[in-house]
Scaffold this active site. Sequence first.
Site, PDB file in Angstrom:
ATOM      1  N   VAL A 394       0.795  -1.230   0.000  1.00  0.00           N
ATOM      2  CA  VAL A 394       0.000   0.000   0.000  1.00  0.00           C
ATOM      3  C   VAL A 394       0.834   1.291   0.000  1.00  0.00           C
ATOM      4  O   VAL A 394       0.416   2.297   0.563  1.00  0.00           O
ATOM      5  CB  VAL A 394      -1.061   0.043   1.139  1.00  0.00           C
ATOM      6  N   CYS A 395       1.993   1.274  -0.665  1.00  0.00           N
ATOM      7  CA  CYS A 395       2.788   2.508  -0.788  1.00  0.00           C
ATOM      8  C   CYS A 395       3.185   3.087   0.561  1.00  0.00           C
ATOM      9  O   CYS A 395       3.182   4.314   0.719  1.00  0.00           O
ATOM     10  CB  CYS A 395       2.025   3.576  -1.565  1.00  0.00           C
ATOM     11  N   ASN A 396       3.455   2.238   1.520  1.00  0.00           N
ATOM     12  CA  ASN A 396       3.872   2.772   2.816  1.00  0.00           C
ATOM     13  C   ASN A 396       4.965   1.885   3.402  1.00  0.00           C
ATOM     14  O   ASN A 396       4.724   1.091   4.306  1.00  0.00           O
ATOM     15  CB  ASN A 396       2.663   2.865   3.762  1.00  0.00           C
TER      16      ASN A 396
END
Length: 810
Positions: A394-396
Amino acid sequence: MIATPKLPGYNAAVETFRDGEYPMLRDAVYLDHAGTTPYSKSLMDRFATDMTSNLFGNPHSASASSQLSTSRIEDVRLRVLQFCNADPHEFDVVFVANATAGIKLVAEAMRSRPGGFDYVYHQSSHTSLVGVREEARRSACLDDRGVEGWIGGTSLFNGVAGREDDDGAVLFAYPAQSNMDGQRLPLSWAGQARGPSSAGRRIYTLLDAAAFASTSLLDLGCAETAPDFTVLSFYKIFGFPDLGALIVRREAEDAFVSRRYFGGGTVDMVVCVKEQWHAPKSQALHERLEDGTLPIHSIIALDAALDIHKRLFGSMADVAAHTSFLSKRLYNGLSSLRHGNGDAVCTLYSPAPAAGSGPAVAFNLRSSQGGWVSLAEVEKLAMLKQFHIRTGGVCNPGGIASALGLEPWEMKRNFSSGFRCGSENDIMGGKPTGVIRASLGAMSTVSDVDSFVGFIREFYLDESVPASPPQATMRRRDTSRLHVHSIHVYPIKSCGGFQVPAGVDWEVRPEGLAWDREWCLVHQGSGQVLSQKRYPRMSLVRPHLDFEHGELRVTYTGPVPPDTPRQICVPLSQNPTVFRPTTPSPSRSSRVCGEEITPQTYASPSINAFFSSVLGVPCVLARFPAGGQGKSMRHAKAHLQNHQKRPAPVTKMPGAFPAPPSPPDSDTESTPRRILLANESPILAISLASVDALNGEIRRNGGKGVLPAVFRANMVIASEEEARPYVEDTWTRLRIGAVEFEMLGACRRCHMVCIDQETAERSEEPFVTLSKTRRFEGKVFFGTHMGWRPGEAGGPVPSVRVGEGVVAEW
Ligand SMILES: *Cc1c(COP(=O)(O)O)cnc(C)c1O
């Protein structure tokens, strides 16, 4: 007893559509994909009216249409500030494409400062904030305590004698709300961290409000404590338009003085002949930063979005109250799910809702045996059930690493063993590589939440109380008089099958049945080998092997577009003149299942036009014959799954549940087997008894049975007597006539089995029932991979025939 919250500001119309009209959870983007929710319909109608009743010209000229654009843009700019409760004397709005573009503008300006800058960021930052570090001279990634300590005076970038050895600027960035787990970070940091540091350095603060602002009031009412730079994405709040903003505190405008690049519209004068000189626009900051033509129509659409959103959902405070009520319900619902043995079904990473986190819940699922459930598997089922969730990293990166306890060496190990964002093999080294994230928005309803929790309960909760392990069984031979019911090859990967006629001896090769998956269709742009998963109509492309005429006759059984023949013929011979000359350039290689290959592509415009036209996608036919080398060669990946290893599992229908977790997949095969374009192995077999058992289960739940064709097997094995379903899981060897086969492991399934091979229509079954009855260690299996076991050299050409007897050993 908690009921649907009746919040002020929701009118009756809204209340009715809240109740169950939306059986979905939406992930971040709150527009219904069909654009038919009352919200999106009202928004689109308003925007369409605006577009059709006004003429908007390019700003910066004197025409009426241009002036209209300019004044509308300025109005919307002010509305954005009002939306954030920000005083236009204290703040300016710079329109950007998205939050990331706003972050890049800040990073670019900081980098251009004479001494560059040092960068401090929180570990829960989105990838787009993390990337800023590459522009900085030095950077530090801090957790909550690290940030508190640094604000309290701990120095980070020590030089000689423990003193900060620099007087350049520092940029401090963090998310107001983590996009990974919804955790909210103190907004007060932005004001506290700002200003000259103890070492006299100028500190600027950048708040990433992209996740936060979608369901909360972003309040910039107090300029003293507000961040210097705030970025947000309007599509996350309103679904549309695709637009973002960078909101700059006017006191921090000096951060941009060293920005070098200038684009059209940002300068008052430019001299470039004989001398190089320019004068940046001097009035508002946004005039100097908005390079080129503004996205005029998107900005005008934002006007409509602000209105309609407010009318239907009330203020952002209303949205916040509504979503926080729902997220508590979601969190409590998921955390209360327990297996029959008492173990929790969900491992939650989000902070408990009492901590005031945003309306997103990040979690993973565990089987009753303690094994992690594959994220990809959950996503496939959720898709069929129309839940819009997100899974993976999730792009984190920092948030994921700390939630999952992934050390840098583990992440690098996973990377070097082939793991990439979006990989199917998402449980590595016994740990998940990502999370499942369900987020809620203004449109989410109580029934969305309840049906999502019900979905997790239905598919992932094991009610059974643990039984004693099954007894080990002796090696035996099957006595149920098996035979080959039918044989199929799929000459063009992912297209329809060719049924081998009765009485024909079909050659078996080391890489599979003759003519199976020797051709494929390749997307002209991406080089990706086409799959039925994405293009279900491929099932209507029916190849027929005509040996008499030496050709592959391909018929399309769906409605044929005008000027397209229903049928074309491709020569079976490998006449080199029909192929495009193979230039060994990397741009000409293709990918099948993520693996790079070099097939021979056909040059014939009529062949390629036929496939492109019937499928509605620009593609070319390609061939991947046996005997290739390098990227013209592939190897089997199938292997025995843990649930197939002895002691043999007791396969009960329904509810065969995951086998105990065991060490990561190990490939015991010493010499890899070659395959052509099949996904995993030379030959795939299924048993009719298993199809019947599965169909019985589907019907018991009120569904419609499926044809064996959906499993796209090469061999369908039947029994003359009543046979136990799923015995094929335990087979180790198979003899068909005189030919010996070795079993290579169960076949992992995806929702492609839901495509009706006669009509190309998609449904939920059989994947939904398979997920309940045939899931082992979080993955869904049906059918078995196998390969020919060559006997002594010099024997007759091995072949199989319909009706031949089958002897299984296990
Ligand atoms: C979505 C998101 C971003 C990126 O926003 P874009 O509009 O895609 O540039 C950055 N940070 C957070 C916290 C987000 O949720």
